[in-house]
Scaffold this motif. Structure first.
Motif, PDB file in Angstrom:
ATOM      1  N   ALA A 124       1.091  -1.315   0.374  1.00 28.94           N
ATOM      2  CA  ALA A 124      -0.301   0.199   0.196  1.00 28.94           C
ATOM      3  C   ALA A 124       0.589   1.788  -0.122  1.00 28.94           C
ATOM      4  O   ALA A 124      -0.025   2.462  -0.114  1.00 28.94           O
ATOM      5  N   SER A 125       2.576   1.127  -0.005  1.00 34.03           N
ATOM      6  CA  SER A 125       2.706   2.207   0.347  1.00 34.03           C
ATOM      7  C   SER A 125       4.060   2.353   0.807  1.00 34.03           C
ATOM      8  O   SER A 125       4.668   0.537   0.277  1.00 34.03           O
ATOM      9  N   PHE A 126       5.002   3.222   0.062  1.00 35.27           N
ATOM     10  CA  PHE A 126       6.515   3.072  -0.227  1.00 35.27           C
ATOM     11  C   PHE A 126       7.297   3.847   0.848  1.00 35.27           C
ATOM     12  O   PHE A 126       9.049   3.646   0.367  1.00 35.27           O
ATOM     13  N   THR A 127       6.610   3.344   2.191  1.00 37.26           N
ATOM     14  CA  THR A 127       7.362   4.451   3.191  1.00 37.26           C
ATOM     15  C   THR A 127       7.118   3.586   4.200  1.00 37.26           C
ATOM     16  O   THR A 127       5.833   2.811   4.409  1.00 37.26           O
ATOM     17  N   LEU A 128       8.103   2.646   4.843  1.00 35.74           N
ATOM     18  CA  LEU A 128       7.242   1.813   6.188  1.00 35.74           C
ATOM     19  C   LEU A 128       6.875   2.843   7.007  1.00 35.74           C
ATOM     20  O   LEU A 128       6.240   2.445   8.021  1.00 35.74           O
ATOM     21  N   ASP A 129       7.874   3.755   7.480  1.00 33.82           N
ATOM     22  CA  ASP A 129       6.876   4.851   8.584  1.00 33.82           C
ATOM     23  C   ASP A 129       6.236   6.215   7.885  1.00 33.82           C
ATOM     24  O   ASP A 129       6.659   6.078   7.176  1.00 33.82           O
ATOM     25  N   PRO A 130       5.520   6.150   9.142  1.00 34.49           N
ATOM     26  CA  PRO A 130       4.660   7.354   8.862  1.00 34.49           C
ATOM     27  C   PRO A 130       5.463   8.744   7.752  1.00 34.49           C
ATOM     28  O   PRO A 130       6.589   8.855   9.166  1.00 34.49           O
ATOM     29  N   LEU A 131       5.463   9.677   7.611  1.00 34.02           N
ATOM     30  CA  LEU A 131       6.546  10.726   7.010  1.00 34.02           C
ATOM     31  C   LEU A 131       6.232  11.805   8.349  1.00 34.02           C
ATOM     32  O   LEU A 131       7.255  12.473   8.678  1.00 34.02           O
ATOM     33  N   GLU A 132       5.105  12.312   8.661  1.00 32.71           N
ATOM     34  CA  GLU A 132       4.916  12.754   9.781  1.00 32.71           C
ATOM     35  C   GLU A 132       3.933  11.870  10.769  1.00 32.71           C
ATOM     36  O   GLU A 132       2.576  11.642  10.947  1.00 32.71           O
ATOM     37  N   ILE A 133       4.134  12.231  12.367  1.00 34.71           N
ATOM     38  CA  ILE A 133       2.824  12.168  13.606  1.00 34.71           C
ATOM     39  C   ILE A 133       2.391  13.206  13.780  1.00 34.71           C
ATOM     40  O   ILE A 133       2.943  13.642  15.258  1.00 34.71           O
ATOM     41  N   ASN A 134       0.962  13.542  13.534  1.00 27.42           N
ATOM     42  CA  ASN A 134       0.580  14.625  13.490  1.00 27.42           C
ATOM     43  C   ASN A 134      -0.754  15.024  13.131  1.00 27.42           C
ATOM     44  O   ASN A 134      -0.992  13.875  12.358  1.00 27.42           O
ATOM     45  N   LEU A 135      -2.157  15.505  14.092  1.00 28.93           N
ATOM     46  CA  LEU A 135      -3.123  15.392  13.992  1.00 28.93           C
ATOM     47  C   LEU A 135      -3.659  16.802  13.219  1.00 28.93           C
ATOM     48  O   LEU A 135      -3.399  17.778  14.180  1.00 28.93           O
ATOM     49  N   ARG A 136      -3.559  16.977  12.407  1.00 26.87           N
ATOM     50  CA  ARG A 136      -3.044  18.048  11.067  1.00 26.87           C
ATOM     51  C   ARG A 136      -4.281  17.810  10.223  1.00 26.87           C
ATOM     52  O   ARG A 136      -4.421  17.274   9.481  1.00 26.87           O
ATOM     53  N   TRP A 137      -4.583  19.285   9.355  1.00 30.47           N
ATOM     54  CA  TRP A 137      -4.679  19.432   8.109  1.00 30.47           C
ATOM     55  C   TRP A 137      -3.668  18.946   6.894  1.00 30.47           C
ATOM     56  O   TRP A 137      -2.826  19.291   7.155  1.00 30.47           O
ATOM     57  N   TYR A 138      -4.456  17.942   5.896  1.00 34.77           N
ATOM     58  CA  TYR A 138      -2.932  18.311   4.832  1.00 34.77           C
ATOM     59  C   TYR A 138      -3.040  18.358   4.036  1.00 34.77           C
ATOM     60  O   TYR A 138      -3.708  17.587   3.552  1.00 34.77           O
ATOM     61  N   ARG A 139      -2.253  19.316   2.844  1.00 31.14           N
ATOM     62  CA  ARG A 139      -3.196  19.390   1.362  1.00 31.14           C
ATOM     63  C   ARG A 139      -2.161  18.256   0.972  1.00 31.14           C
ATOM     64  O   ARG A 139      -1.176  18.090   0.454  1.00 31.14           O
ATOM     65  N   GLY A 140      -2.995  18.550  -0.097  1.00 28.74           N
ATOM     66  CA  GLY A 140      -2.083  17.564  -1.372  1.00 28.74           C
ATOM     67  C   GLY A 140      -3.389  17.190  -2.721  1.00 28.74           C
ATOM     68  O   GLY A 140      -4.083  18.519  -2.750  1.00 28.74           O
ATOM     69  N   ASP A 141      -2.905  16.366  -3.315  1.00 27.16           N
ATOM     70  CA  ASP A 141      -3.515  16.200  -4.755  1.00 27.16           C
ATOM     71  C   ASP A 141      -3.454  14.786  -5.342  1.00 27.16           C
ATOM     72  O   ASP A 141      -2.666  14.273  -5.733  1.00 27.16           O
TER      73      ASP A 141
END
Ligand code: ZN
Ligand code: ZN
Length: 484
Positions: A144-161
């Protein structure tokens, strides 16, 4: 006390392991020792891969490594031959159908006898080094993912496309000599970073070829989550699959083909989600299968989202029709970018629109969970800083965008709307499809607004949009689902 010590030990022990190793026990462990008798030799450790394996992941470790300068180079062979080698520069690698850790060759995983290669590059006479090879099959995390660990652990709004194309489908841009050439995927990741995004889903049409490069780029782009995406492109409509790296048969056809339901079932059974793209686009010779025109009824409840803003266009009528049927489908946006070098003010530029997702961490699981929950608004202008938060409060409960709320007839909903970077705009409340109440003018850059609405006990969806002075939609929020 004993309990506490054991707990502390467990904590220290588990924290020292990569997240990956904490989640899944190895399917196979190969262990042995190496002495100076094997210095400057190569040897293979055979192991058996059962049928039904589509991904193999390997962790390698050995002792007396740093102080005593023991060096083992590693590689792997499948039953037909060489599948890569990484010297002593990688201790973990994965090989899947479309992607592999750099140094390794992606493709199918044939069952049978594989061989793990150890080349003994250096070992001192007095050293006996123990090695351990952990092998895992079909890792859900690496699927499902190209990283084993989250890039950031923080509850917030993340912006994407969530919608774009590269050289791996019909993405094109100007070459050094200004020729029209397939546009390198790297430029997409770089442009997304330059525009301040936290995540992108690269959604090339039907292929899984783009995942190899995404796996290569993810460690470098460690502030930009790369989500495996794919635009399932059929004669009767397009929809994105997110969070799946395995191949999915996309060949939908009335005659001798699959159904859309079967494709969506595959996406879900592989842990991913599906979202319908640009359903209101016309279908014709100019854009084949672009509108949503399935030949037979489709189970819409299996979809998680609908692209309500594609490129610069807000098209919410199809989405509203689904909500009116009692379905909860998260509104998302996608630039549908086909040229990473397109300037920001042009239609279809990357990050226009931006989909903003509230998540507890920047990981594929985190972002997809946020989309599933409907904790999403669309920043139509790709502003980088605009914010829309909505809270509905009754005497019994509190709900946010995407949540359901039970409200009996006569229950008063107090609605708190928080907007940032929307001064001079207006906030409109929509109940079902209809504008309700007076628009709320925004004066400050960071403003809280309050309004009310009385429930009649029936099913409704209440959502907010922010319009600029010209009446253009700037922000589009997901609903609070009342009595759904
Ligand atoms: Zn499309
Ligand atoms: Zn597209």
């Amino acid at each position: 006390m004993m309990k506490y010590i054991r707990y502390a030990f467990l904590l220290i022990f588990t924290c020292s392991l990569p997240l990956w190793a904490q989640l899944e026990k190895p399917d196979l462990v190969l262990e042995g020792t190496v002495t100076v008798a094997q210095n400057h030799t190569h040897f293979y450790i055979p192991f058996t891969v059962p049928s039904g394996v589509h991904r193999i992941s390997v962790d390698f470790s050995y002792d007396h490594r740093r102080e005593e300068k023991t060096v083992f180079n590693i590689g792997i062979h499948d039953p037909a031959g060489f599948r890569g080698q990484s010297g002593s520069n990688k201790d973990h690698f994965t090989i899947g159908p479309g992607d592999a850790t750099p140094s390794y060759i992606p493709g199918s995983i044939p069952p049978g006898q594989w061989k793990f290669l150890i080349s003994v590059s250096n070992i001192r006479p007095e050293i006996t080094s123990k090695y351990r090879v952990e092998i895992r099959f079909n890792s859900p995390l690496e699927d499902a993912s190209f990283t084993l660990d989250p890039l950031e652990i923080n509850l917030r709004w993340y912006r994407g496309d969530l919608h774009m194309h590269t050289a791996h489908s019909d993405g094109f841009c100007g070459s050094q000599n200004e020729k029209h050439v397939p546009c390198p995927l790297f430029l997409t990741a770089q442009t997304a970073t330059n525009r301040g995004l936290d995540f992108i889903a690269i959604s090339d049409h039907n292929s899984i070829a783009h995942y190899a490069e995404m796996r290569e780029l993810q460690p470098y782009f460690d502030k930009l989550l790369l989500i495996p995406g794919r635009e399932m492109t059929t004669f009767y409509g397009h929809f994105n699959a997110f969070g799946v790296t395995q191949y999915i048969d996309y060949l939908v056809a009335e005659k001798n083909g699959r159904t859309i339901d079967e494709v969506v079932h595959d996406i879900q059974s592989m842990g991913g989600i599906a979202s319908i793209n640009h359903p209101m686009s016309p279908t014709g010779e100019a854009c084949r299968g672009c509108g949503w025109t399935p030949p037979a009824p489709v189970d819409m409840s299996k979809f998680t989202g609908i692209e309500v803003v594609n490129s610069g266009r807000v098209m919410d009528a199809f989405w509203d029709q689904q909500l009116a049927k009692g379905l909860r489908l998260t509104a998302i946006g996608g630039s549908d970018n086909h040229d990473a070098t397109k300037a920001e003010d042009q239609r279809g530029a990357l990050a226009h629109p931006t989909t903003v997702v509230q998540a507890k961490e920047l990981s594929v699981a985190g972002i997809l969970d946020g989309v599933r929950a409907g904790h999403v608004f669309i920043d139509v202008t790709g502003s980088r800083n605009k914010l829309l938060e909505v809270e509905a409060i009754t005497s019994a409960a509190t709900a946010h965008m995407g949540d359901t709320l039970a409200a009996r007839s006569g229950d008063d909903l107090r609605l708190h709307v928080h907007v940032v970077a929307c001064a001079q705009d207006q906030v409109h409340m929509l109940v079902d499809e209809k504008t309700t109440g007076e628009p709320l003018p925004v004066r400050d850059d960071d403003q809280a607004l309050d309004t009310r609405w009385m429930s009649d006990g029936a099913r409704h969806w209440v959502r907010f949009v922010v319009l600029d002075a010209a009446g253009n939609t700037v922000l589009l929020g997901n609903p609070i689902y009342v009595n759904f």
